[in-house]
Scaffold this motif. Sequence first.
Motif, PDB file in Angstrom:
ATOM      1  N   ASN A   1       0.803  -1.237   0.000  1.00  0.00           N
ATOM      2  CA  ASN A   1       0.000   0.000   0.000  1.00  0.00           C
ATOM      3  C   ASN A   1       0.831   1.281   0.000  1.00  0.00           C
ATOM      4  O   ASN A   1       0.289   2.371  -0.199  1.00  0.00           O
ATOM      5  CB  ASN A   1      -0.914   0.023   1.233  1.00  0.00           C
ATOM      6  N   LYS A   2       2.125   1.158   0.249  1.00  0.00           N
ATOM      7  CA  LYS A   2       2.985   2.336   0.430  1.00  0.00           C
ATOM      8  C   LYS A   2       2.854   3.336  -0.723  1.00  0.00           C
ATOM      9  O   LYS A   2       2.843   2.956  -1.879  1.00  0.00           O
ATOM     10  CB  LYS A   2       4.448   1.891   0.543  1.00  0.00           C
ATOM     11  N   GLY A   3       2.708   4.609  -0.364  1.00  0.00           N
ATOM     12  CA  GLY A   3       2.653   5.657  -1.384  1.00  0.00           C
ATOM     13  C   GLY A   3       1.257   5.904  -1.953  1.00  0.00           C
ATOM     14  O   GLY A   3       1.013   6.925  -2.574  1.00  0.00           O
ATOM     15  N   GLN A   4       0.347   4.971  -1.704  1.00  0.00           N
ATOM     16  CA  GLN A   4      -0.988   5.119  -2.312  1.00  0.00           C
ATOM     17  C   GLN A   4      -1.957   5.945  -1.469  1.00  0.00           C
ATOM     18  O   GLN A   4      -2.866   6.559  -1.986  1.00  0.00           O
ATOM     19  CB  GLN A   4      -1.628   3.747  -2.510  1.00  0.00           C
ATOM     20  N   PHE A   5      -1.736   5.913  -0.156  1.00  0.00           N
ATOM     21  CA  PHE A   5      -2.711   6.533   0.753  1.00  0.00           C
ATOM     22  C   PHE A   5      -2.024   7.440   1.768  1.00  0.00           C
ATOM     23  O   PHE A   5      -0.829   7.304   2.026  1.00  0.00           O
ATOM     24  CB  PHE A   5      -3.472   5.447   1.524  1.00  0.00           C
ATOM     25  N   LYS A   6      -2.807   8.318   2.369  1.00  0.00           N
ATOM     26  CA  LYS A   6      -2.275   9.125   3.471  1.00  0.00           C
ATOM     27  C   LYS A   6      -3.295   9.191   4.612  1.00  0.00           C
ATOM     28  O   LYS A   6      -4.505   9.191   4.368  1.00  0.00           O
ATOM     29  CB  LYS A   6      -1.914  10.538   2.991  1.00  0.00           C
ATOM     30  N   VAL A   7      -2.770   9.231   5.824  1.00  0.00           N
ATOM     31  CA  VAL A   7      -3.620   9.428   6.993  1.00  0.00           C
ATOM     32  C   VAL A   7      -3.792  10.939   7.115  1.00  0.00           C
ATOM     33  O   VAL A   7      -2.811  11.691   7.076  1.00  0.00           O
ATOM     34  CB  VAL A   7      -2.970   8.852   8.270  1.00  0.00           C
ATOM     35  N   VAL A   8      -5.040  11.389   7.223  1.00  0.00           N
ATOM     36  CA  VAL A   8      -5.325  12.824   7.235  1.00  0.00           C
ATOM     37  C   VAL A   8      -4.654  13.533   8.423  1.00  0.00           C
ATOM     38  O   VAL A   8      -4.167  14.647   8.302  1.00  0.00           O
ATOM     39  CB  VAL A   8      -6.860  13.018   7.190  1.00  0.00           C
ATOM     40  N   GLY A   9      -4.625  12.894   9.589  1.00  0.00           N
ATOM     41  CA  GLY A   9      -3.938  13.493  10.739  1.00  0.00           C
ATOM     42  C   GLY A   9      -4.773  14.523  11.477  1.00  0.00           C
ATOM     43  O   GLY A   9      -4.259  15.513  11.993  1.00  0.00           O
ATOM     44  N   ASN A  10      -6.068  14.285  11.515  1.00  0.00           N
ATOM     45  CA  ASN A  10      -6.997  15.231  12.127  1.00  0.00           C
ATOM     46  C   ASN A  10      -7.983  14.394  12.951  1.00  0.00           C
ATOM     47  O   ASN A  10      -9.076  14.083  12.509  1.00  0.00           O
ATOM     48  CB  ASN A  10      -7.686  15.968  10.965  1.00  0.00           C
ATOM     49  N   THR A  11      -7.560  14.000  14.156  1.00  0.00           N
ATOM     50  CA  THR A  11      -8.363  13.029  14.910  1.00  0.00           C
ATOM     51  C   THR A  11      -9.618  13.671  15.509  1.00  0.00           C
ATOM     52  O   THR A  11      -9.622  14.853  15.849  1.00  0.00           O
ATOM     53  CB  THR A  11      -7.544  12.363  16.039  1.00  0.00           C
ATOM     54  N   PHE A  12     -10.667  12.865  15.614  1.00  0.00           N
ATOM     55  CA  PHE A  12     -11.928  13.393  16.144  1.00  0.00           C
ATOM     56  C   PHE A  12     -12.576  12.470  17.178  1.00  0.00           C
ATOM     57  O   PHE A  12     -13.797  12.443  17.312  1.00  0.00           O
ATOM     58  CB  PHE A  12     -12.902  13.744  15.005  1.00  0.00           C
ATOM     59  N   SER A  13     -11.749  11.717  17.914  1.00  0.00           N
ATOM     60  CA  SER A  13     -12.256  10.945  19.056  1.00  0.00           C
ATOM     61  C   SER A  13     -11.071  10.514  19.901  1.00  0.00           C
ATOM     62  O   SER A  13      -9.919  10.669  19.493  1.00  0.00           O
ATOM     63  CB  SER A  13     -13.013   9.685  18.607  1.00  0.00           C
ATOM     64  N   GLU A  14     -11.375   9.974  21.068  1.00  0.00           N
ATOM     65  CA  GLU A  14     -10.336   9.380  21.917  1.00  0.00           C
ATOM     66  C   GLU A  14     -10.699   7.918  22.108  1.00  0.00           C
ATOM     67  O   GLU A  14     -11.779   7.612  22.616  1.00  0.00           O
ATOM     68  CB  GLU A  14     -10.318  10.086  23.277  1.00  0.00           C
ATOM     69  N   GLU A  15      -9.839   7.034  21.643  1.00  0.00           N
ATOM     70  CA  GLU A  15     -10.096   5.589  21.734  1.00  0.00           C
ATOM     71  C   GLU A  15      -9.132   4.993  22.743  1.00  0.00           C
ATOM     72  O   GLU A  15      -7.925   4.899  22.501  1.00  0.00           O
ATOM     73  CB  GLU A  15      -9.895   4.931  20.366  1.00  0.00           C
ATOM     74  N   LYS A  16      -9.682   4.604  23.882  1.00  0.00           N
ATOM     75  CA  LYS A  16      -8.846   4.013  24.936  1.00  0.00           C
ATOM     76  C   LYS A  16      -8.842   2.508  24.760  1.00  0.00           C
ATOM     77  O   LYS A  16      -9.869   1.855  24.960  1.00  0.00           O
ATOM     78  CB  LYS A  16      -9.423   4.370  26.308  1.00  0.00           C
ATOM     79  N   TYR A  17      -7.688   1.954  24.390  1.00  0.00           N
ATOM     80  CA  TYR A  17      -7.612   0.509  24.148  1.00  0.00           C
ATOM     81  C   TYR A  17      -7.554  -0.250  25.465  1.00  0.00           C
ATOM     82  O   TYR A  17      -6.591  -0.141  26.235  1.00  0.00           O
ATOM     83  CB  TYR A  17      -6.371   0.162  23.321  1.00  0.00           C
ATOM     84  N   GLY A  18      -8.621  -1.018  25.703  1.00  0.00           N
ATOM     85  CA  GLY A  18      -8.688  -1.812  26.921  1.00  0.00           C
ATOM     86  C   GLY A  18      -8.394  -3.274  26.646  1.00  0.00           C
ATOM     87  O   GLY A  18      -8.360  -3.712  25.494  1.00  0.00           O
ATOM     88  N   VAL A  19      -8.197  -4.013  27.709  1.00  0.00           N
ATOM     89  CA  VAL A  19      -8.062  -5.462  27.615  1.00  0.00           C
ATOM     90  C   VAL A  19      -9.443  -6.038  27.933  1.00  0.00           C
ATOM     91  O   VAL A  19      -9.921  -5.918  29.063  1.00  0.00           O
ATOM     92  CB  VAL A  19      -7.028  -6.003  28.629  1.00  0.00           C
ATOM     93  N   GLY A  20     -10.077  -6.599  26.926  1.00  0.00           N
ATOM     94  CA  GLY A  20     -11.412  -7.162  27.136  1.00  0.00           C
ATOM     95  C   GLY A  20     -11.335  -8.444  27.935  1.00  0.00           C
ATOM     96  O   GLY A  20     -10.525  -9.323  27.639  1.00  0.00           O
ATOM     97  N   ILE A  21     -12.151  -8.525  28.983  1.00  0.00           N
ATOM     98  CA  ILE A  21     -12.214  -9.735  29.820  1.00  0.00           C
ATOM     99  C   ILE A  21     -13.682 -10.026  30.131  1.00  0.00           C
ATOM    100  O   ILE A  21     -14.545  -9.161  29.895  1.00  0.00           O
ATOM    101  CB  ILE A  21     -11.411  -9.573  31.148  1.00  0.00           C
ATOM    102  N   GLN A  22     -13.941 -11.228  30.615  1.00  0.00           N
ATOM    103  CA  GLN A  22     -15.320 -11.574  30.919  1.00  0.00           C
ATOM    104  C   GLN A  22     -15.886 -10.625  31.976  1.00  0.00           C
ATOM    105  O   GLN A  22     -15.152 -10.178  32.860  1.00  0.00           O
ATOM    106  CB  GLN A  22     -15.415 -13.022  31.397  1.00  0.00           C
ATOM    107  N   LYS A  23     -17.152 -10.329  31.846  1.00  0.00           N
ATOM    108  CA  LYS A  23     -17.781  -9.393  32.783  1.00  0.00           C
ATOM    109  C   LYS A  23     -17.619  -9.899  34.212  1.00  0.00           C
ATOM    110  O   LYS A  23     -17.900 -11.062  34.504  1.00  0.00           O
ATOM    111  CB  LYS A  23     -19.261  -9.228  32.442  1.00  0.00           C
ATOM    112  N   GLY A  24     -17.092  -9.010  35.053  1.00  0.00           N
ATOM    113  CA  GLY A  24     -16.907  -9.372  36.454  1.00  0.00           C
ATOM    114  C   GLY A  24     -15.657 -10.201  36.726  1.00  0.00           C
ATOM    115  O   GLY A  24     -15.454 -10.658  37.845  1.00  0.00           O
ATOM    116  N   SER A  25     -14.818 -10.393  35.723  1.00  0.00           N
ATOM    117  CA  SER A  25     -13.577 -11.171  35.908  1.00  0.00           C
ATOM    118  C   SER A  25     -12.740 -10.578  37.041  1.00  0.00           C
ATOM    119  O   SER A  25     -12.700  -9.369  37.230  1.00  0.00           O
ATOM    120  CB  SER A  25     -12.767 -11.139  34.609  1.00  0.00           C
TER     121      SER A  25
END
Length: 278
Positions: free
Chosen positions: A207-231
């Motif tokens: 994909n190199k050279g074909q695309f660009k990331v705009v660089g204008n973020t519009f949210s905050e995504e907090k990456y969590g570790v998903g575990i069973q509810k109540g683990s």
Amino acid sequence: MRKTRYAVAAMAAAAALTLSACGADSGSDSAESGDAETIRIGIKFDQPGLGFAEAGDYAGFDVDVAKYVANELGYGEDQIEWIETPSAQRENMLENDQVDMIFATYSITDTRKEKVSFAGPYFIAGQDLLVRSDSDITGPEDLNGKTLCSVTGSTSAQKVKDGIANDVNLVEQPSYAECVTAMQGGSIDAVTTDDIILAGLASTDANKGQFKVVGNTFSEEKYGVGIQKGSDKCEDINAAIEKMIEDGAWEEAIKKNTEGADYTFNAELNPPAMDACA
Ligand code: GLU
């Protein structure tokens, strides 16, 4: 005793299981692994730099954080079973006990917390746009009349539905790699998801050279570790992530996995502080 019995049973059942059971005996130096021989970890298989599977090899930042945490919980690398967890299936796969932990660019949200629990966060990304190199799209305000691709079950697609532009045509695919293929084919004007995912996809040889990331973020995504509810694993996972940040392995992992990609993480938000366990 339990391990020995398991190894014998596994030998009879399947060579692969035997291998992991043997690994358990030689590699485990912690009592915390309890009676489980392996841990099932959900990742993405087609997000370069985050979770990527190739010829039985698993690589990326999510994979590195997962390995570190698993090790702290008492599981060596040979005790990890990697399982693909596509965006739309993550809650289900935890609810159905198909995985023990998910490290798959999985944003912590209140809606998801109704079904699963989260440890972390271990990274904070932001939603952005990937466009063709010659595109003049510079943010959500330029999307009216355009066709935008995202992934079913993601916060990224949900945000588009919630209205980032009045007149945008949303196409949903099972994964972001499929969105990029559609954009290569010309049927899509932009792909939207987290900046770090887009940067990884844009940086591959194909994909190199074909695309660009705009660089204008519009949210905050907090990456969590998903575990069973109540683990009861949340505190231990958070302690492991904190240790990874303190000893420099976190920074090494993020650098290694974004090398060659046009991406600089948001140092005001990263590395993040842990949320309190529910
Ligand atoms: N972080 C977002 C989410 O959890 C987008 C990336 C993904 O689909 O994995 O939905």
